[in-house]
Design an enzyme around this catalytic site. Structure first.
Site, PDB file in Angstrom:
ATOM      1  N   SER A 153      71.301   8.518  32.787  1.00  0.00           N
ATOM      2  CA  SER A 153      70.119   9.374  32.814  1.00  0.00           C
ATOM      3  C   SER A 153      70.602  10.820  32.730  1.00  0.00           C
ATOM      4  CB  SER A 153      69.298   9.107  34.082  1.00  0.00           C
ATOM      5  OG  SER A 153      68.085   9.840  34.059  1.00  0.00           O
ATOM      6  N   HIS A 180      67.935   7.238  29.667  1.00  0.00           N
ATOM      7  CA  HIS A 180      66.577   7.732  29.864  1.00  0.00           C
ATOM      8  C   HIS A 180      66.353   8.938  28.959  1.00  0.00           C
ATOM      9  CE1 HIS A 180      66.621   5.929  34.202  1.00  0.00           C
ATOM     10  NE2 HIS A 180      66.450   5.012  33.266  1.00  0.00           N
ATOM     11  N   ASP A 273      67.467   3.498  39.094  1.00  0.00           N
ATOM     12  CA  ASP A 273      67.430   2.514  38.021  1.00  0.00           C
ATOM     13  C   ASP A 273      68.825   1.928  37.810  1.00  0.00           C
ATOM     14  OD1 ASP A 273      66.375   0.964  36.035  1.00  0.00           O
ATOM     15  OD2 ASP A 273      66.408   2.537  34.500  1.00  0.00           O
TER      16      ASP A 273
END
Length: 342
Positions: A153, A180, A273
């Site tokens: 991310s 992401h 996540d």
């Protein structure tokens, strides 16, 4: 007399709080760094930091991070400066000694970012530093047996570039990247990654045949699965996942299909996540690694992964790559010995 490394570091600070910018400036200057500019967490300032002759960008995140996510996505694609993200040291009252230690750690990270860059693969396919050969044959490249998920991310693009730069072009493995990032930036992100690897890099479509020496970029708002022949199926996501693409979901799909031959590395990022996926992949005999906190821009995701107990190895991106080469080399030797016995 040559100047010290710190004297060569010219920092631009981005933060929405003027008070935090001023405090950060004072702390970094006390550590011997040169702060050339500071401004709000907005693209006009972020993408022009180089005009102030900065050679590294320090980004202070606050509680409104989710509202700033779109700006940060664009920043990661448009800015050419190395970046260090901080989750907000001043959210709580901190003692002076704590701030001093924090300032020392941050200045060391900024110095390292500003004075070192990962090797790039040029248009001719040559690298600034040689990619080592580990003797994997061309025949082995085609077998789609070992698949690893690379989850990332905030700060992930830089970590992925460092990792992929150290991966030999003949390594018998396929990577699926769950970064992401918005769909508008997938094409640019794919082009950027391809400059740092000899693997092919692409955003797959349904029916794509997964093979070794491939890096597939998982698109957002789509579920990815595999058939028995390693052909991919992409369907619009039914559930509303908190993160997209969902690292958790992709890890579970890869683990279900490849079992002990599956693996994952959780790189820099904010949030949790990947934590559930770590548990699932580990329970199915897969291998889970994570980027170490010291080399992350944001260490939340790797920290959550480590908290599951599934992570067996943590290191900076380059060392993760070297360890993967060693792991696959041992697996190859073991298979050869088993074949000789049989």
């Amino acid at each position: 007399m040559l100047p010290s490394k710190k004297a060569l570091v010219r920092v631009a600070i981005a933060c929405n709080s003027k008070e935090m910018r001023l405090r950060t400036r004072r702390i970094l200057e006390q550590q011997g760094l040169i702060v050339v500019a500071d401004g709000p967490l907005e693209l006009p300032f972020l993408t022009t930091a180089e005009s102030y002759h900065a050679n590294v960008l320090f980004v202070e995140l606050d509680e409104a991070y989710e509202e700033q996510a779109q700006v940060l996505e664009k920043l990661l694609e448009q800015a050419s400066l190395p970046m260090l993200f901080n989750e907000g040291i001043f959210q709580d009252k901190k003692k002076r000694t704590t701030l001093a230690k924090w300032g020392q750690r941050v200045s060391e990270k900024l110095t390292k970012l500003a004075t070192s860059t990962p090797p790039r693969i040029t248009a001719t396919g040559e690298t600034a530093t040689p990619i080592n050969s580990v003797g994997f044959s061309v025949e082995e490249e085609k077998a789609p047996q070992r698949v690893w998920v690379l989850g990332a991310s905030t700060g992930g693009p830089q970590a992925l570039r460092r990792f992929l730069s150290a991966i030999p072009g003949t390594l018998p493995i396929a990577f699926i990247v769950a970064q992401h990032i918005g769909s508008n930036f997938l094409e640019l992100f794919t082009k950027q990654l391809s400059k740092y690897t000899r693997f092919s890099v692409e955003v797959p479509k349904s029916g794509h045949l997964l093979q070794h020496q491939q890096i597939l970029i998982a698109p957002e708002k789509h579920d990815l699965s595999f058939d028995d022949n390693c052909c991919l199926t992409l369907l619009p996501t039914v559930r509303d996942y908190r993160y997209s693409p969902s690292i958790d979901l992709l890890m579970c799909k890869v683990s279900k299909r490849f079992g002990p031959m599956a693996g994952a590395i959780i790189f820099s990022g904010m949030g949790d996540d990947g934590a559930q996926g770590c548990r699932y992949l580990f329970a199915n005999g897969g291998t889970v690694w994570a980027q170490d906190a010291a080399s992350c821009e944001i260490s939340s995701m790797p920290d959550y992964a480590r908290a599951t107990g599934a992570v067996s190895f943590s290191a900076p991106p380059e060392e993760l790559a070297r360890n993967l080469v060693k792991l696959l080399g041992k697996a190859k030797d073991g298979a050869s010995q088993q074949g000789a016995i049989n």
